[in-house]
Scaffold this active site. Structure first.
Site, PDB file in Angstrom:
ATOM      1  N   GLY A  25     -44.930 -13.651 -16.190  1.00 25.95           N
ATOM      2  CA  GLY A  25     -45.514 -13.146 -14.954  1.00 25.95           C
ATOM      3  C   GLY A  25     -44.493 -12.477 -14.055  1.00 25.95           C
ATOM      4  N   TYR A 167     -57.904 -24.412 -10.213  1.00 29.42           N
ATOM      5  CA  TYR A 167     -56.480 -24.092 -10.014  1.00 29.42           C
ATOM      6  C   TYR A 167     -55.671 -25.353  -9.717  1.00 29.42           C
ATOM      7  CZ  TYR A 167     -52.514 -21.380  -8.102  1.00 29.42           C
ATOM      8  OH  TYR A 167     -51.276 -20.826  -7.846  1.00 29.42           O
ATOM      9  N   ALA A 169     -56.455 -28.403 -10.518  1.00 30.45           N
ATOM     10  CA  ALA A 169     -56.433 -29.239 -11.722  1.00 30.45           C
ATOM     11  C   ALA A 169     -55.350 -28.773 -12.685  1.00 30.45           C
ATOM     12  CB  ALA A 169     -57.794 -29.217 -12.406  1.00 30.45           C
ATOM     13  N   ILE A 200     -46.772 -17.899   0.258  1.00 27.12           N
ATOM     14  CA  ILE A 200     -45.624 -17.009   0.067  1.00 27.12           C
ATOM     15  C   ILE A 200     -46.085 -15.570   0.284  1.00 27.12           C
ATOM     16  CG2 ILE A 200     -43.812 -16.263  -1.499  1.00 27.12           C
ATOM     17  CD1 ILE A 200     -43.642 -19.240  -0.679  1.00 27.12           C
TER      18      ILE A 200
END
Length: 257
Positions: A25, A167, A169, A200
């Site tokens: 990513g 998300y 989990a 962020i």
């Protein structure tokens, strides 16, 4: 008589070949900042993307232009076979000693209205994607008796967040996986940690939170910067962090403690 090499000479010989770090990513705000920080520490960076290979290639080119070492690669972390094939090709060029598992996705909905596809997609990218990338790199790290695995997770995996059951989990499961994997690797010089960012600054967070909302939510009254996350990750990836393992380290402006 040939003089014995001093410890300094041995260190110099070992360090002549830079360690290699895979950042999944890497085309996003946090991933690209991490890639640059690791390159600045002297690592050769493999900048990963899935659909945005052009962004990963541009990142690698900018790192090289700044005097660092980097290349781009693309594969889908949710595809176990494709991941294994891409990693085998990457390992053929040399060991990968550092993994930053940063690739992630979210697809938000309240649980009562969440589809099975939304649940599965987020679990596949965030949790299964970690397995598909980390597992093929595990044995080479253990054999080398040195390695760093860092999962980029989220404050949602620690404190929960409305509309993000899938998300939270996935990220919470990564926190548990990190603890167990750290125990398995502890005697082999491989550390495993998680870094859990809060809000962020990025295009994604800008769409979700305006400045007033951030001031209300975050005790420090600002969003964190990608570079601040990258600095923490770069430290954990270094020799200086050799005694830190099995930890989830929040970076969230005191949003969650």
């Amino acid at each position: 008589m040939t003089a014995a090499r001093t410890p300094a000479a041995v260190s110099s010989t070992v360090s002549s070949t830079p360690r290699r770090a895979l950042v999944t990513g890497a085309s996003g705000a946090i991933g690209s900042a991490i890639a640059r920080a690791l390159a600045a520490q002297g690592l050769h960076v493999l900048a990963h993307a899935n659909t945005r290979l052009d962004a990963a290639e541009a990142l690698a080119a900018s790192i090289r232009a700044a005097g660092g070492s980097a290349e781009a690669l693309a594969f889908d972390v949710t595809d176990a076979a494709a991941s294994a094939d891409a990693l085998q090709q990457a390992l053929a060029s040399g060991p990968i000693q550092v993994l930053i598992s940063n690739a992630g996705a979210h697809d938000d909905a309240v649980f009562a209205g969440m589809s099975a596809a939304q649940w599965q997609r987020v679990i596949d990218v965030n949790l299964n994607g970690f397995f598909n990338v980390a597992q093929p790199l595990m044995l080479p790290m253990l054999r080398a008796r040195w390695g760093r695995i860092i999962a980029i997770t989220s404050v949602a995996g620690q404190a929960g967040n409305r509309g993000q059951t899938n998300y939270a989990a996935a990220k919470g499961a990564l926190h548990a996986a990190v603890k167990t994997l750290a125990l398995e690797c502890a005697s082999r010089g491989v550390t495993v940690n998680a870094v859990a960012p809060g809000i962020i600054a990025s295009d994604m967070s800008a769409r979700a939170f305006d400045e007033d909302a951030i001031r209300r939510l975050v005790p420090m009254q600002r969003a964190g910067q990608p570079q601040e996350v990258a600095d923490l990750v770069a430290f954990l990836a270094s020799d200086r962090a050799a005694y830190i393992s099995g930890q989830t380290i929040g970076i969230n402006g005191a949003l969650y403690q």
